[in-house]
Write a protein that holds these residues in place. Structure first.
Motif, PDB file in Angstrom:
ATOM      1  N   GLU A 172       0.847  -1.624  -0.226  1.00 51.24           N
ATOM      2  CA  GLU A 172       0.102   0.173  -0.120  1.00 51.24           C
ATOM      3  C   GLU A 172       1.176   1.330   0.122  1.00 51.24           C
ATOM      4  O   GLU A 172       0.491   2.559  -0.804  1.00 51.24           O
ATOM      5  CB  GLU A 172      -0.657   0.121   1.386  1.00 51.24           C
ATOM      6  N   GLN A 173       2.076   1.167   0.382  1.00 54.89           N
ATOM      7  CA  GLN A 173       2.702   3.023   1.047  1.00 54.89           C
ATOM      8  C   GLN A 173       3.192   2.736  -0.200  1.00 54.89           C
ATOM      9  O   GLN A 173       3.311   4.350  -0.573  1.00 54.89           O
ATOM     10  CB  GLN A 173       3.816   2.301   1.759  1.00 54.89           C
ATOM     11  N   TYR A 174       3.711   1.211  -1.044  1.00 52.10           N
ATOM     12  CA  TYR A 174       4.661   2.035  -2.522  1.00 52.10           C
ATOM     13  C   TYR A 174       3.925   1.966  -3.806  1.00 52.10           C
ATOM     14  O   TYR A 174       4.167   3.052  -3.933  1.00 52.10           O
ATOM     15  CB  TYR A 174       5.707   0.728  -2.909  1.00 52.10           C
ATOM     16  N   GLU A 175       2.686   1.692  -3.395  1.00 54.09           N
ATOM     17  CA  GLU A 175       1.413   2.249  -4.253  1.00 54.09           C
ATOM     18  C   GLU A 175       0.823   3.914  -4.463  1.00 54.09           C
ATOM     19  O   GLU A 175       0.823   4.031  -5.380  1.00 54.09           O
ATOM     20  CB  GLU A 175       0.091   1.071  -4.281  1.00 54.09           C
ATOM     21  N   ALA A 176       0.792   4.035  -2.803  1.00 50.72           N
ATOM     22  CA  ALA A 176       0.905   5.438  -2.427  1.00 50.72           C
ATOM     23  C   ALA A 176       2.380   6.388  -3.105  1.00 50.72           C
ATOM     24  O   ALA A 176       1.455   7.469  -4.044  1.00 50.72           O
ATOM     25  CB  ALA A 176      -0.213   5.027  -0.999  1.00 50.72           C
ATOM     26  N   GLU A 177       2.680   5.891  -2.819  1.00 46.97           N
ATOM     27  CA  GLU A 177       4.676   6.749  -3.098  1.00 46.97           C
ATOM     28  C   GLU A 177       3.896   6.922  -4.834  1.00 46.97           C
ATOM     29  O   GLU A 177       4.381   7.815  -5.306  1.00 46.97           O
ATOM     30  CB  GLU A 177       5.042   5.870  -3.003  1.00 46.97           C
ATOM     31  N   CYS A 178       3.714   5.708  -5.630  1.00 47.48           N
ATOM     32  CA  CYS A 178       3.791   6.072  -7.051  1.00 47.48           C
ATOM     33  C   CYS A 178       3.222   6.475  -7.294  1.00 47.48           C
ATOM     34  O   CYS A 178       3.406   7.331  -9.256  1.00 47.48           O
ATOM     35  CB  CYS A 178       3.966   4.623  -7.763  1.00 47.48           C
ATOM     36  N   GLY A 179       1.816   6.466  -6.844  1.00 48.58           N
ATOM     37  CA  GLY A 179       0.195   7.783  -7.160  1.00 48.58           C
ATOM     38  C   GLY A 179       1.061   8.476  -6.863  1.00 48.58           C
ATOM     39  O   GLY A 179       0.538   9.491  -7.862  1.00 48.58           O
ATOM     40  N   GLY A 180       1.542   9.305  -6.346  1.00 44.09           N
ATOM     41  CA  GLY A 180       2.008  10.551  -6.039  1.00 44.09           C
ATOM     42  C   GLY A 180       2.853  11.270  -6.834  1.00 44.09           C
ATOM     43  O   GLY A 180       2.596  12.459  -7.394  1.00 44.09           O
ATOM     44  N   LEU A 181       3.351  10.408  -7.195  1.00 39.02           N
ATOM     45  CA  LEU A 181       5.046  10.602  -8.303  1.00 39.02           C
ATOM     46  C   LEU A 181       4.086  10.922  -9.548  1.00 39.02           C
ATOM     47  O   LEU A 181       4.022  11.724 -10.633  1.00 39.02           O
ATOM     48  CB  LEU A 181       6.054   9.511  -8.212  1.00 39.02           C
ATOM     49  N   SER A 182       2.886  10.015  -9.739  1.00 36.01           N
ATOM     50  CA  SER A 182       3.010   9.821 -10.631  1.00 36.01           C
ATOM     51  C   SER A 182       1.756  11.006 -11.299  1.00 36.01           C
ATOM     52  O   SER A 182       1.584  11.408 -12.316  1.00 36.01           O
ATOM     53  CB  SER A 182       1.837   8.535 -10.736  1.00 36.01           C
ATOM     54  N   ALA A 183       1.139  11.396  -9.849  1.00 35.39           N
ATOM     55  CA  ALA A 183       0.653  12.320 -10.362  1.00 35.39           C
ATOM     56  C   ALA A 183       1.603  13.637 -10.517  1.00 35.39           C
ATOM     57  O   ALA A 183       1.300  14.792 -11.478  1.00 35.39           O
ATOM     58  CB  ALA A 183       0.289  12.937  -9.000  1.00 35.39           C
ATOM     59  N   LEU A 184       2.365  13.983  -9.975  1.00 32.58           N
ATOM     60  CA  LEU A 184       3.200  14.918  -9.961  1.00 32.58           C
ATOM     61  C   LEU A 184       3.853  14.878 -12.114  1.00 32.58           C
ATOM     62  O   LEU A 184       4.163  15.841 -12.543  1.00 32.58           O
ATOM     63  CB  LEU A 184       4.801  15.342  -9.224  1.00 32.58           C
ATOM     64  N   LEU A 185       4.381  13.605 -12.578  1.00 31.32           N
ATOM     65  CA  LEU A 185       4.132  13.540 -13.675  1.00 31.32           C
ATOM     66  C   LEU A 185       3.394  14.146 -14.752  1.00 31.32           C
ATOM     67  O   LEU A 185       3.285  14.688 -15.477  1.00 31.32           O
ATOM     68  CB  LEU A 185       5.332  12.096 -13.713  1.00 31.32           C
TER      69      LEU A 185
END
Length: 146
Positions: free
Chosen positions: A59-72
């Motif tokens: 869950e933590q890594y999927e959330a971190e990926c989602g946050g970075l994806s939003a920036l990109l």
């Protein structure tokens, strides 16, 4: 610097960096002809009898990926979702696949992919085995997805 800002800076660096003629590794980056793969973050051990540590790490890594994806996405628009399942199957059947797609297909089920400045930028979460850590991975490549 926050973790997301650090990840974004790493992706920017990889976008600007030339691709080497030979495959090599420098710290948490594997590079080769036409590609770079960066391990942006790696989870700690999470073994327990209940499997709760694994679920929390996922869950933590999927959330971190989602946050970075939003920036990109703010930079380059909506990503394409690219499943690597067929790439893995085709490579297991003997078809040669370009890097970094071949390497990523062994551990990342799907990637979010953007096309910017003549390069592909890919982002995903790797988990090679139930007993191995999760990794947030970014790839920058000139090689088209298969």
């Amino acid at each position: 610097m926050t973790a997301l800002a650090h990840h974004l800076a790493t992706i920017d660096l990889l976008c600007a960096r030339a691709f080497p003629a030979q495959r090599g590794r420098s710290a948490a980056v594997v590079s080769g002809p036409g590609f770079h793969i960066a391990e942006l973050a790696t989870s700690e051990s999470f073994w327990d009898d209940e499997g709760t540590g694994r679920r929390e790490a996922e869950e933590q890594y999927e959330a971190e990926c989602g946050g970075l994806s939003a920036l990109l996405t703010g930079r380059w628009g909506e990503p394409q979702i690219f499943s690597l399942r067929s790439t893995l199957i085709r490579s297991m059947e003997g078809e040669e696949m370009p890097e970094p797609w071949h390497e990523l297909s062994g551990s990342v089920p799907y990637l979010e992919v953007w096309r910017a400045e003549g390069r592909w930028i890919a982002l995903g979460v790797s988990q090679q085995d139930d007993e191995l850590p999760f990794q947030l991975l970014a790839a920058v490549t000139a090689n088209d997805p298969p």
